[in-house]
Design a protein around this motif. Structure first.
Motif, PDB file in Angstrom:
ATOM      1  N   THR A  72       0.829  -1.208   0.000  1.00 49.03           N
ATOM      2  CA  THR A  72       0.000   0.000   0.000  1.00 49.03           C
ATOM      3  C   THR A  72       0.860   1.253   0.000  1.00 49.03           C
ATOM      4  N   LYS A  73       0.271   2.325  -0.515  1.00 55.73           N
ATOM      5  CA  LYS A  73       0.872   3.661  -0.509  1.00 55.73           C
ATOM      6  C   LYS A  73      -0.260   4.663  -0.382  1.00 55.73           C
ATOM      7  N   THR A  74       0.093   5.880  -0.077  1.00 57.63           N
ATOM      8  CA  THR A  74      -0.910   6.935  -0.099  1.00 57.63           C
ATOM      9  C   THR A  74      -0.895   7.606  -1.465  1.00 57.63           C
ATOM     10  N   ILE A  75      -1.997   8.257  -1.790  1.00 58.55           N
ATOM     11  CA  ILE A  75      -2.107   8.992  -3.044  1.00 58.55           C
ATOM     12  C   ILE A  75      -2.706  10.358  -2.714  1.00 58.55           C
ATOM     13  N   SER A  76      -2.228  11.374  -3.371  1.00 58.77           N
ATOM     14  CA  SER A  76      -2.707  12.720  -3.082  1.00 58.77           C
ATOM     15  C   SER A  76      -4.093  12.945  -3.675  1.00 58.77           C
ATOM     16  N   GLU A  77      -4.810  13.863  -3.082  1.00 53.27           N
ATOM     17  CA  GLU A  77      -6.134  14.231  -3.608  1.00 53.27           C
ATOM     18  C   GLU A  77      -6.005  14.789  -5.018  1.00 53.27           C
ATOM     19  N   ASP A  78      -4.906  15.488  -5.286  1.00 50.71           N
ATOM     20  CA  ASP A  78      -4.689  16.025  -6.639  1.00 50.71           C
ATOM     21  C   ASP A  78      -4.539  14.913  -7.664  1.00 50.71           C
ATOM     22  N   ALA A  79      -3.835  13.850  -7.308  1.00 49.53           N
ATOM     23  CA  ALA A  79      -3.660  12.724  -8.224  1.00 49.53           C
ATOM     24  C   ALA A  79      -4.995  12.021  -8.476  1.00 49.53           C
ATOM     25  N   ILE A  80      -5.806  11.885  -7.439  1.00 51.65           N
ATOM     26  CA  ILE A  80      -7.130  11.283  -7.602  1.00 51.65           C
ATOM     27  C   ILE A  80      -7.993  12.178  -8.490  1.00 51.65           C
ATOM     28  N   ALA A  81      -7.943  13.482  -8.258  1.00 55.94           N
ATOM     29  CA  ALA A  81      -8.723  14.424  -9.067  1.00 55.94           C
ATOM     30  C   ALA A  81      -8.306  14.367 -10.532  1.00 55.94           C
ATOM     31  N   GLU A  82      -7.019  14.174 -10.772  1.00 54.53           N
ATOM     32  CA  GLU A  82      -6.515  14.076 -12.146  1.00 54.53           C
ATOM     33  C   GLU A  82      -7.097  12.854 -12.862  1.00 54.53           C
ATOM     34  N   ILE A  83      -7.177  11.738 -12.159  1.00 55.12           N
ATOM     35  CA  ILE A  83      -7.755  10.536 -12.749  1.00 55.12           C
ATOM     36  C   ILE A  83      -9.259  10.722 -12.950  1.00 55.12           C
ATOM     37  N   LYS A  84      -9.932  11.276 -11.942  1.00 49.97           N
ATOM     38  CA  LYS A  84     -11.368  11.527 -12.072  1.00 49.97           C
ATOM     39  C   LYS A  84     -11.677  12.417 -13.271  1.00 49.97           C
ATOM     40  N   SER A  85     -10.799  13.374 -13.527  1.00 51.28           N
ATOM     41  CA  SER A  85     -11.060  14.332 -14.602  1.00 51.28           C
ATOM     42  C   SER A  85     -11.068  13.696 -15.986  1.00 51.28           C
ATOM     43  N   VAL A  86     -10.431  12.561 -16.154  1.00 44.77           N
ATOM     44  CA  VAL A  86     -10.388  11.903 -17.464  1.00 44.77           C
ATOM     45  C   VAL A  86     -11.394  10.756 -17.580  1.00 44.77           C
ATOM     46  N   LEU A  87     -12.174  10.554 -16.547  1.00 44.94           N
ATOM     47  CA  LEU A  87     -13.202   9.508 -16.585  1.00 44.94           C
ATOM     48  C   LEU A  87     -14.554  10.145 -16.875  1.00 44.94           C
ATOM     49  N   ASN A  88     -15.114   9.849 -18.012  1.00 48.58           N
ATOM     50  CA  ASN A  88     -16.413  10.356 -18.419  1.00 48.58           C
ATOM     51  C   ASN A  88     -17.435   9.253 -18.188  1.00 48.58           C
ATOM     52  N   VAL A  89     -18.284   9.433 -17.190  1.00 50.41           N
ATOM     53  CA  VAL A  89     -19.202   8.387 -16.767  1.00 50.41           C
ATOM     54  C   VAL A  89     -20.150   7.962 -17.883  1.00 50.41           C
ATOM     55  N   SER A  90     -20.688   8.901 -18.642  1.00 49.51           N
ATOM     56  CA  SER A  90     -21.650   8.502 -19.678  1.00 49.51           C
ATOM     57  C   SER A  90     -20.975   7.693 -20.785  1.00 49.51           C
ATOM     58  N   LYS A  91     -19.723   8.008 -21.104  1.00 47.58           N
ATOM     59  CA  LYS A  91     -19.013   7.223 -22.116  1.00 47.58           C
ATOM     60  C   LYS A  91     -18.677   5.829 -21.590  1.00 47.58           C
ATOM     61  N   ILE A  92     -18.288   5.750 -20.327  1.00 43.88           N
ATOM     62  CA  ILE A  92     -17.962   4.454 -19.727  1.00 43.88           C
ATOM     63  C   ILE A  92     -19.227   3.603 -19.612  1.00 43.88           C
ATOM     64  N   ALA A  93     -20.326   4.220 -19.213  1.00 36.85           N
ATOM     65  CA  ALA A  93     -21.590   3.490 -19.092  1.00 36.85           C
ATOM     66  C   ALA A  93     -22.060   2.962 -20.447  1.00 36.85           C
ATOM     67  N   GLY A  94     -21.656   3.623 -21.522  1.00 36.29           N
ATOM     68  CA  GLY A  94     -22.033   3.184 -22.856  1.00 36.29           C
ATOM     69  C   GLY A  94     -21.198   2.038 -23.398  1.00 36.29           C
ATOM     70  N   LEU A  95     -20.126   1.692 -22.707  1.00 32.49           N
ATOM     71  CA  LEU A  95     -19.273   0.588 -23.155  1.00 32.49           C
ATOM     72  C   LEU A  95     -19.859  -0.750 -22.710  1.00 32.49           C
ATOM     73  N   PRO A  96     -19.637  -1.805 -23.494  1.00 33.79           N
ATOM     74  CA  PRO A  96     -20.055  -3.135 -23.029  1.00 33.79           C
ATOM     75  C   PRO A  96     -19.157  -3.581 -21.877  1.00 33.79           C
TER      76      PRO A  96
END
Length: 152
Positions: A72-96
């Motif tokens: 285990t390691k810690t991850i910064s809130e900024d790093a999590i926010a960076e990943i969240k910013s590239v995840l588009n829920v509607s596009k992911i939900a549209g994938l099989p």
């Protein structure tokens, strides 16, 4: 006499602008990313879990004795926010749930799972062939996974 069109137009514009960020994850519970190879020796299955500002990496062997190792390691809130910013829920939900033929002919499989805003999404695909909707997020997750190379 005033026309009701300007207030109606104002309300319509307000509604349109308030829905612009509907594809953005608001409440992220976890993101996980993993790879697996069915016909291999050694540590054939790897999983990275991000939740509560913590990264948990685990690897296990195939067979009756998986010999799982976890780091285990810690991850910064900024790093999590960076990943969240590239995840588009509607596009992911549209994938099989399954794209292509993961781990066919021992090509391996990759997957990404997101638990956010009260919903769960998981997409499994052929190793190294992330759907374009996931490519940027997967690249960031691979960097995090690779930071655990010394996990014994």
């Amino acid at each position: 006499m005033k026309k009701p069109l300007p207030p109606a137009l104002f309300i319509l514009c307000l509604f349109l602008f308030s829905t612009c960020k509907k594809d953005v994850i608001k409440n992220l519970n976890s993101i996980s990313y993993g790879t697996s190879f069915g016909m291999c020796t050694g540590y054939c299955s790897n999983t990275l879990l991000i939740n509560d500002a913590k990264l948990t990496f685990s690897k296990s062997k195939n067979g009756q004795t998986p010999d799982t190792r976890t780091c285990t390691k810690t991850i910064s809130e900024d790093a999590i926010a960076e990943i969240k910013s590239v995840l588009n829920v509607s596009k992911i939900a549209g994938l099989p749930e399954v794209v292509g033929c993961p781990d066919c002919a021992d090509g391996g499989a990759e997957w990404i799972a997101i638990n956010a805003d009260g919903k769960q999404y998981k997409v499994t695909y052929e190793y190294g062939k992330a759907p374009k909707e996931l490519e940027t997020a997967v690249a960031k997750l691979k960097v995090l996974k690779d930071s655990f190379k010394d996990c014994n």
